[in-house]
Design a protein around this motif. Sequence first.
Motif, PDB file in Angstrom:
ATOM      1  N   HIS A 125      22.792  51.887 -20.570  1.00  0.00           N
ATOM      2  CA  HIS A 125      22.435  53.134 -20.691  1.00  0.00           C
ATOM      3  C   HIS A 125      23.689  54.476 -19.629  1.00  0.00           C
ATOM      4  CE1 HIS A 125      18.518  55.714 -20.434  1.00  0.00           C
ATOM      5  NE2 HIS A 125      19.055  56.121 -19.674  1.00  0.00           N
ATOM      6  N   GLN A 126      23.143  55.145 -20.832  1.00  0.00           N
ATOM      7  CA  GLN A 126      23.993  56.160 -20.789  1.00  0.00           C
ATOM      8  C   GLN A 126      23.516  57.292 -20.100  1.00  0.00           C
ATOM      9  OE1 GLN A 126      27.424  55.512 -21.970  1.00  0.00           O
ATOM     10  NE2 GLN A 126      27.035  53.433 -22.357  1.00  0.00           N
ATOM     11  N   ASP A 127      22.853  58.317 -21.053  1.00  0.00           N
ATOM     12  CA  ASP A 127      21.366  59.257 -20.258  1.00  0.00           C
ATOM     13  C   ASP A 127      21.022  58.588 -19.590  1.00  0.00           C
ATOM     14  OD1 ASP A 127      20.934  62.058 -20.127  1.00  0.00           O
ATOM     15  OD2 ASP A 127      20.102  62.150 -22.175  1.00  0.00           O
ATOM     16  N   TRP A 128      21.308  59.783 -18.458  1.00  0.00           N
ATOM     17  CA  TRP A 128      20.577  59.696 -16.984  1.00  0.00           C
ATOM     18  C   TRP A 128      20.120  60.615 -16.359  1.00  0.00           C
ATOM     19  CZ3 TRP A 128      19.999  54.856 -14.816  1.00  0.00           C
ATOM     20  CH2 TRP A 128      20.333  54.164 -15.040  1.00  0.00           C
ATOM     21  N   GLU A 129      20.244  61.896 -17.580  1.00  0.00           N
ATOM     22  CA  GLU A 129      19.821  62.497 -16.535  1.00  0.00           C
ATOM     23  C   GLU A 129      17.569  63.068 -17.002  1.00  0.00           C
ATOM     24  OE1 GLU A 129      20.504  68.014 -17.995  1.00  0.00           O
ATOM     25  OE2 GLU A 129      22.025  66.137 -18.803  1.00  0.00           O
ATOM     26  N   VAL A 130      17.252  63.617 -15.875  1.00  0.00           N
ATOM     27  CA  VAL A 130      16.070  64.219 -16.168  1.00  0.00           C
ATOM     28  C   VAL A 130      15.777  65.249 -17.195  1.00  0.00           C
ATOM     29  CG1 VAL A 130      13.937  64.767 -14.929  1.00  0.00           C
ATOM     30  CG2 VAL A 130      15.562  63.127 -13.646  1.00  0.00           C
ATOM     31  N   ARG A 131      14.576  65.327 -17.633  1.00  0.00           N
ATOM     32  CA  ARG A 131      15.261  65.857 -18.760  1.00  0.00           C
ATOM     33  C   ARG A 131      14.067  67.017 -18.051  1.00  0.00           C
ATOM     34  NH1 ARG A 131      16.311  61.915 -21.625  1.00  0.00           N
ATOM     35  NH2 ARG A 131      17.816  62.857 -23.318  1.00  0.00           N
ATOM     36  N   TYR A 132      13.584  68.683 -18.261  1.00  0.00           N
ATOM     37  CA  TYR A 132      12.741  69.526 -17.726  1.00  0.00           C
ATOM     38  C   TYR A 132      12.281  70.443 -18.807  1.00  0.00           C
ATOM     39  CZ  TYR A 132      14.590  68.748 -13.114  1.00  0.00           C
ATOM     40  OH  TYR A 132      14.356  67.619 -11.691  1.00  0.00           O
ATOM     41  N   HIS A 133      10.988  71.213 -18.212  1.00  0.00           N
ATOM     42  CA  HIS A 133      10.295  71.676 -19.486  1.00  0.00           C
ATOM     43  C   HIS A 133       9.905  72.941 -19.088  1.00  0.00           C
ATOM     44  CE1 HIS A 133       7.964  73.289 -23.507  1.00  0.00           C
ATOM     45  NE2 HIS A 133       6.821  73.443 -22.524  1.00  0.00           N
TER      46      HIS A 133
END
Length: 307
Positions: A125-133
């Motif tokens: 797994h590469q992208d560990w960032e939590v996304r926000y809106h």
Amino acid sequence: MDYQHQGYRATKPRARASLPTGGPLLFDDTSSGPPLMNNQNYYSSGYDMAAAPAGGQEPGVSNIFGDPMANAAMMYGSSLANQGKDIVNKEISRFMSVNKLKYFFAVDSKYVVKKLMILMFPYTHQDWEVRYHRDTPLTPRHDVNAPDLYIPTMAFITYILLAGMALGIQKRFSPEVLGLCASTALVWIIIEVLAMLLSLYLLTVHTDLSTFDLIAYSGYKYVGIIFTLLCGLLFGSDGYFVALAWSSCALMFFIVRSLKMKILSSISADSVGAGASAKPRLRMYVTVASAAFQPIVIYWLTSHLVR
């Protein structure tokens, strides 16, 4: 000649060819008006036909619902029930936000499969960032990196059932032992979450990690526990230790990468002040210590179930 039969009113004489003299009447003569009711009537004098509602209901039933005092009592009872419900909801909201709890259970099948793959194979797994809106984190079903409580809850229940099966196979099952396993697992989660909250408080770390987030990250270990326990039951002690090593390393990597995005992301905001250079190092120590604690718990909760 005038006829008079029992309590009937005298009527105009009619021709009755087939009626024997002095015999009983086959049909009542109602041509001149309704008969008078006496104590030999078909209906009792205490029953009021006008008070009987349609459909054969008792007259007292309609009187109860038509009574203003009864309606007022029902309305007062309903208002008391609503007030009690509001008080209970308010007290629950003081300790637990229902909306936040719903957020952690907003999952679907696609998310569950992806999350389980990341827990068991986190190295790809590469992208560990939590996304926000709009400053609000996306729900787990829309972001695989978001923590959830569905997988930890299901994994905890599965662990209890699997522990009961393992004890049953070894002829050591009893309700007391199974209850001890469940309570021990729950106590370990509480200790881990409290230790993490205390560490963040002492280091004055300003992060968006909530108590539910910490419970979720602490509960993910039960996925590795289930995998380790199954391998131990199927392949013996050798399979148990291989699975223990794999699940421990995978979980440690997952915890470090997940908490690193949460704890170390606020370093720039707290970089002003004395001792600020030591804070990143201390935060990294807390993250690594939390990850290193996972294999100890996994071994503690599974070693006595595999023989």
